[in-house]
Design a protein around this motif. Structure first.
Motif, PDB file in Angstrom:
ATOM      1  N   GLN A  20      49.208  50.886  51.041  1.00 45.48           N
ATOM      2  CA  GLN A  20      47.861  50.313  51.105  1.00 45.48           C
ATOM      3  C   GLN A  20      47.682  49.038  50.286  1.00 45.48           C
ATOM      4  O   GLN A  20      46.589  48.489  50.235  1.00 45.48           O
ATOM      5  N   ASN A  59      42.228  45.513  50.831  1.00 44.29           N
ATOM      6  CA  ASN A  59      43.120  45.672  49.681  1.00 44.29           C
ATOM      7  C   ASN A  59      44.002  44.432  49.487  1.00 44.29           C
ATOM      8  O   ASN A  59      43.583  43.307  49.697  1.00 44.29           O
ATOM      9  N   GLN A  66      43.203  41.182  42.845  1.00 42.83           N
ATOM     10  CA  GLN A  66      42.979  42.361  43.656  1.00 42.83           C
ATOM     11  C   GLN A  66      42.102  41.991  44.847  1.00 42.83           C
ATOM     12  O   GLN A  66      41.380  41.001  44.813  1.00 42.83           O
ATOM     13  N   ARG A  79      47.958  48.513  46.821  1.00 42.10           N
ATOM     14  CA  ARG A  79      47.087  48.812  45.679  1.00 42.10           C
ATOM     15  C   ARG A  79      47.754  48.606  44.313  1.00 42.10           C
ATOM     16  O   ARG A  79      47.054  48.606  43.305  1.00 42.10           O
ATOM     17  N   TYR A  99      44.366  47.992  42.244  1.00 40.24           N
ATOM     18  CA  TYR A  99      43.042  48.102  42.858  1.00 40.24           C
ATOM     19  C   TYR A  99      42.800  49.567  43.198  1.00 40.24           C
ATOM     20  O   TYR A  99      43.430  50.120  44.093  1.00 40.24           O
TER      21      TYR A  99
END
Length: 305
Positions: free
Chosen positions: A115, A65, A35, A117, A134
């Protein structure tokens, strides 16, 4: 045996300078979830990932990110919220863009889809789907914000509300992912930085920290709903019940690391069938403060498969 690690690398280029490569080469992991890779695809260090296949969603936020999964073999399938992922063969200098649709996103997730994630892969050779996540760091709700007593400027609770929106949508998505994995005949394990310490055993000075972001009652209640004997099992806590830690994050500031004044905010959450096969679990705490790969430590679990 399947050895799975999860690490918030806090920037792959910085992590590589601090010793990520030797750790990866020597730890013998079959799968590593990363992450905060925080690196454009074109700038990924060529030698950072050793003999592993890299699957990566960098996201659209420059310098922020980015989640990845490293595997010994090319994954059988890849899914991301953005609908695509980057694949790199061991030792290759070129990176392949591959479609990676996750299907219909849960309500509320579109805000976060680009993003970088969340990334999940179907592992080759074992019936396991692994996801790296994340979660946003968040902030304090408006009524707890005190100007002059915060490291960040007061924002009226915007960061807190954003994180809670993410958590609500993410819980719905995890439920779908877990059921979809089961329909494919696979166990499911979610690894990553949740930015939440769950119980009093997961943070130093827990009484004082009940008004701190990452240990707020609302955040801990959300994690209560994600974890359960028929949903997902906190594998490290299953093997280390009711003991302080093992912590996975320490501030860069002061003597937090030296004094082991940490937080356990990085997890491996597995479906019950897989969790029962965990035989060893813990964190790879760096030997000294000046030899830290990241402000997080790898969370490593051995599953007897």
């Amino acid at each position: 045996m399947l050895r799975v690690a999860s690490l918030n690398i806090n920037g792959i280029r910085a992590g590589q300078r601090r010793g990520f490569g030797p750790w990866l080469a020597g730890r013998g992991c079959d799968v590593v979830g990363l992450q905060e890779v925080r690196c454009p695809v074109a700038a990924l260090p060529a030698d950072a990932f050793g003999d592993y296949h890299l699957t990566y969603d960098a996201g659209a936020l420059k310098g922020r990110n980015g989640v990845a999964v490293l595997t010994r073999e090319r994954p059988e399938a890849v899914r991301t919220w953005s609908g695509s992922a980057l694949l790199r063969q061991p030792g290759a200098l070129t990176t392949e863009l591959t479609p990676a649709p996750v299907g219909v996103l849960a309500r509320g997730l579109h805000e976060f889809a680009a993003q970088g994630r969340y990334l999940e892969v179907d592992l080759a050779g074992v019936p396991v789907t692994l996801a790296s996540v994340y979660v946003p760091k968040g902030g304090l709700p408006a009524h707890l914000q005190r100007p002059g007593r915060m490291r960040e400027a007061p924002d009226g609770g915007a960061r807190y509300e954003r994180k809670m929106r993410f958590l609500a949508a993410f819980e719905r998505q995890v439920r779908r992912a877990r059921r979809a994995a089961r329909a494919r005949g696979r166990e499911y394990v979610l690894v990553g930085d949740l930015n939440i310490a769950h119980t009093r055993f997961d943070v130093v000075n827990w009484r004082r920290n009940q008004r701190s972001e990452g240990f707020l009652p609302s955040e801990r209640e959300w994690l209560d709903g994600l974890i359960g004997p028929r949903r997902l099992v906190d594998v490290v806590r299953r093997l280390h019940p009711e003991v302080d830690g093992p912590y996975s994050w320490w501030s860069w500031l002061g003597e937090s690391f030296t004094n082991d004044a940490g937080w356990r905010i990085d997890y491996q959450l597995a479906t019950p069938g897989l969790a029962r096969r965990a035989v060893a679990a813990g964190t790879d705490r760096d030997p000294a403060a000046d030899r830290r790969i990241s402000d997080h430590a790898p969370v490593v679990v051995d599953y007897a498969l």
